[in-house]
Design an enzyme around this catalytic site. Structure first.
Site, PDB file in Angstrom:
ATOM      1  N   HIS A 180      -0.751  -1.595   7.709  1.00 29.33           N
ATOM      2  CA  HIS A 180      -1.917  -1.076   7.613  1.00 29.33           C
ATOM      3  C   HIS A 180      -2.815  -2.414   7.697  1.00 29.33           C
ATOM      4  O   HIS A 180      -2.674  -3.155   6.767  1.00 29.33           O
ATOM      5  CB  HIS A 180      -2.347  -0.317   6.372  1.00 29.33           C
ATOM      6  N   ASP A 306      -2.846  10.219   9.763  1.00 28.31           N
ATOM      7  CA  ASP A 306      -3.291   9.556   8.552  1.00 28.31           C
ATOM      8  C   ASP A 306      -3.710  10.525   7.507  1.00 28.31           C
ATOM      9  O   ASP A 306      -4.680  10.216   6.774  1.00 28.31           O
ATOM     10  CB  ASP A 306      -4.054   8.465   8.613  1.00 28.31           C
ATOM     11  N   HIS A 310      -6.902  14.335  -0.903  1.00 24.87           N
ATOM     12  CA  HIS A 310      -7.367  13.883  -2.339  1.00 24.87           C
ATOM     13  C   HIS A 310      -8.082  15.201  -3.020  1.00 24.87           C
ATOM     14  O   HIS A 310      -8.826  15.915  -2.324  1.00 24.87           O
ATOM     15  CB  HIS A 310      -8.474  12.796  -2.255  1.00 24.87           C
TER      16      HIS A 310
END
Lengths: 432, 303
Positions: A180, A306, A310
């Site tokens: 990343h 990705d 959440h």
């Protein structure tokens, strides 16, 4: 012997070059044959007339949040969202709690996935202990337990010496190092791409250079060590150019792009809406265009979502307090068709390659684990999709536990119909 | 979000003019204090300040009282925020007590914009992070108009920590809408070039002596050390290159006025000689805070 015959679909397999109406026979979890008018007495059959039959889609960058953050996602729910997106294989990042930095955690994920997942789940191990960037994790043991790559995703390895040692280790194990790319000193405190909009909105910026300087450093380290090096979620013009530069030098450097970084840019953001907050941030239009161009030229090897769930209350906060990331498994194909195929930028066959043979090459599955093509002996994973039918994404019906997406309510042209994993139907579009 | 006032960027020129004109009616005009009009009797103004403030909060309170409204002020310390409640829950709780308006200050840019999507009570933004401070820009405009009679065609220089200033952003939007030319000046790390694209008529100038030449208005800004997460420019170096002194005032238009939204750090961004001079409008700004906020509250409370 369990058998599934998928009949009369338009079979497109980039790895073998096949594109035409054919049947696919899966026996005992593996591709047994691909050809016209196959007969398989006693086999279950799936009529795919009018549909595209492709090798099972592979997403080498997802977050399943288990162990540790199961309020946001679990291996079970994340794998169902993957199946609903047409994915048959996912690779999950190690930023769980505890971090997947040991064979124990790797084994836990592998075993849990074997019992509860509806798609193939391959863990990615951490590069460093606790992903703290200082001391190498037990990379060999994790690889032996089933980790297919290493990465400290979300917490880039800032120390160049540590990164060098990780690459040396990974090279000997023949697994890729996935980074990343974000220089944390340059990005510190940033919440969105640094540009005129960040300044206008009073939000702290993450400059494109934060990604670029780490890509540059890592390419030099890849040359030094000979490691297979993979840039996660590439998002800038210069990073794409540097990956091309590395490849011209013959280095085994690859990169992935996410659907959201090619479909959206800063101009699409609803101000202070955390469904547009992720890392790397949505960049300016010139960067999004450069990534699309990179896909067209072949500089970008594959697509990866990705997928970063959440929980709702974590994303219902002041923008600067919200965590980074959006979910993406269920919308990936729809977004990619829209941006890349319907726009005429790449062929349908190339798009399928970006979801199948190319990510398989990046990871390098071999032998028993070979996947990403409709070849006899390969994993019996098949994605059946319709390239045209219109549908609207309703995140309330998502199989993910989370709902953080900028694509809710968006209408797409084309999407998954049936997802077959190891010869079993893992998901079917409602009404099919 | 209907009648909320979240920022200057979303307002059109006519709306701004209406507020500025209405404010005139509330000014003291030689009297002892502001008009008491009681147009908003029975209404309730909740001041929710999640960040410290003295002048803005008292100014809003006085404004509400002069309109005849009741007020309730909440500060972050001692509130449920300190007990870990989320901002949405805190505001929903306040909203359930049926206030007529919530005046809100918050350290996060966009916090009122985010809340306005989830709340039916109108919100007046009293400063959000490093984004906007609309009532400050309105009172600054009122102050310039009182003294110069116009905004159009004026050269306004804003000097200091532009990057972290919500006052600067709101002023840039407002002044640009009225056809003033705005020059921004400050140390490069506190003045990114992208700020030149914020609105038409904005220029960037890193040399203070060039920036102030011919200026009708000089606005000074404080360096917001609390928002700079790295070692700042040394104070002496800062004052040498970006501190306002008489020699700069001498380069400006003969009738130049000097403004500062406060709090002011003498000897850091402005010399006492200039701050206390005839050119200084600093206390006029504070005074205009009340009539302008009366006009703003009235606009929200009496649609």
């Amino acid at each position: 012997m369990r058998r599934l015959l998928i009949r009369n679909g338009r079979v497109i397999c980039p790895a073998t070059g096949r594109d035409g109406v054919a049947d696919v026979l899966i026996e005992d979890g593996r591709i047994a044959a691909v050809g016209e008018e196959l007969t398989a007495p006693g086999a279950d059959t799936l009529d795919a007339a009018g549909l595209v039959v492709a090798p099972g889609f592979i997403d080498i960058h997802v977050h399943l949040r288990e162990p540790g953050f199961t309020h946001a996602e679990t291996i079970a729910t994340g794998s169902r969202a993957a199946a609903a997106g047409g994915f048959t294989t996912v690779c999950c990042m190690p930023n769980t709690n505890p971090v997947n930095d040991s064979a124990t955690v790797t084994t836990y994920i592998v075993e849990k996935a074997r019992r509860e997942a509806v798609v193939n789940v391959f863990p990615i191990g951490a590069i460093t202990k606790g992903s703290e960037g200082e001391e190498l994790a037990a990379i060999g043991s994790m690889a032996a337990a089933g980790a297919v790559a290493i990465s400290d995703d979300g917490r880039p390895v800032m120390n160049a010496r540590v990164m060098r040692r990780a690459m040396e280790t990974a090279r000997a194990l023949d697994i890729p190092v996935i980074q990343h790319c974000e220089d944390l000193n340059l990005s510190a405190g940033g919440d969105m791409h640094e540009c005129a909009d960040s300044v206008r909105l009073g939000l702290r910026g993450i400059p494109a250079a934060a990604e670029d300087v780490m890509v540059a450093r890592d390419i030099l380290l890849a040359e030094l060590t000979g490691a297979r090096y993979h840039v996660a979620h590439i998002s800038t013009k210069n990073s794409v150019a540097m990956v091309e530069f590395a490849r011209r030098r013959g280095l085994p450097v690859t990169c992935e792009a996410t659907p959201h970084h090619i479909a959206l840019h800063t101009g699409h953001m609803r101000p202070y809406d955390s469904n547009y907050k992720m890392k790397p941030p949505l960049r300016g239009p010139e960067h999004a265009d450069a990534v699309v161009e990179g896909i067209v030229r072949g500089a970008v090897d594959c697509l990866a979502t990705d997928h970063a769930p959440h929980a709702g209350d974590d994303k219902m906060q002041e923008f600067e307090r919200c965590p980074f990331g959006i979910i993406g498994l269920e919308t990936a194909l729809g977004v990619a068709l829209e941006v890349l195929v319907h726009s005429g930028r790449i062929t349908l066959e190339r798009l399928i390659a970006l979801f199948t043979s190319e990510p398989a090459r990046v990871i390098g599955w071999k032998g028993e684990q070979a996947r990403g093509a409709l070849k006899p002996g390969y994993a019996g994973d098949v994605t059946v999709f319709h390239p045209e039918y219109p549908w609207t994404y309703d995140v309330k019906k998502s199989l993910s536990k989370s709902a953080n997406t900028p694509f809710n309510g968006r209408t797409f042209r084309g999407g998954p119909i049936v997802t077959v994993v190891g010869g079993e139907i893992a998901w079917k579009a409602p009404g099919f | 979000m209907g009648r909320s006032l979240l920022g200057i960027e979303d307002l059109d020129r006519a709306e701004i003019e209406r507020i500025l004109e209405r404010a005139v009616a509330f000014q003291p005009h030689g009297g002892p204090t502001f008009a008491k009009v009681n147009t908003c009797t029975g209404m309730m103004v909740v001041n929710a300040f999640f960040e410290n403030s003295t002048r803005t909060r008292s100014s809003f309170e006085i404004a509400a009282h002069r309109l005849g409204a009741d007020t309730l002020s909440i500060t972050a310390s001692g509130s449920s925020v300190a007990k870990g409640e989320s901002l949405v829950d805190t505001l929903n709780t306040l909203s359930a007590m049926r206030p007529s308006v919530i005046v809100m200050r918050h350290q996060a840019s966009g916090a009122p914009h985010f809340l306005a999507r989830h709340l039916s009570t109108p919100i007046v933004n009293a400063g959000d992070g490093t984004h906007e401070h609309p009532t400050q820009a309105l009172l600054d405009a009122r102050t310039i108009l009182d003294r110069c009679g116009r905004l159009e065609g004026l050269r306004v220089v804003i000097i200091g920590d532009i990057l972290h200033s919500r006052v600067a952003r709101s002023n840039i939007f407002l002044l640009s809408k009225f056809g003033a030319s705005v020059a921004l000046c400050g140390p490069p790390p506190l003045l990114p070039r992208e700020m030149g694209a914020m609105a038409p008529g904005v220029e960037i100038e890193y040399d203070m002596r060039r920036a102030v030449r011919g200026a009708n208005v000089i606005m000074m800004l404080r360096v917001q050390l609390e928002r700079i997460h790295e070692p700042p420019m040394q104070a002496g170096e800062y004052f040498r290159f970006y501190g306002l002194r008489q020699e700069h005032v001498d380069l400006a238009h003969p009738d130049v006025i000097v403004m500062h939204p406060g709090p002011m750090n003498r000897g850091r961004e402005i010399s006492s000689e200039v701050a206390d001079s005839q050119r200084s409008m600093i206390l006029n700004q504070v005074e205009n805070g009340v009539p302008v906020r009366m006009a703003v509250l009235e606009r929200v409370l009496l649609p």
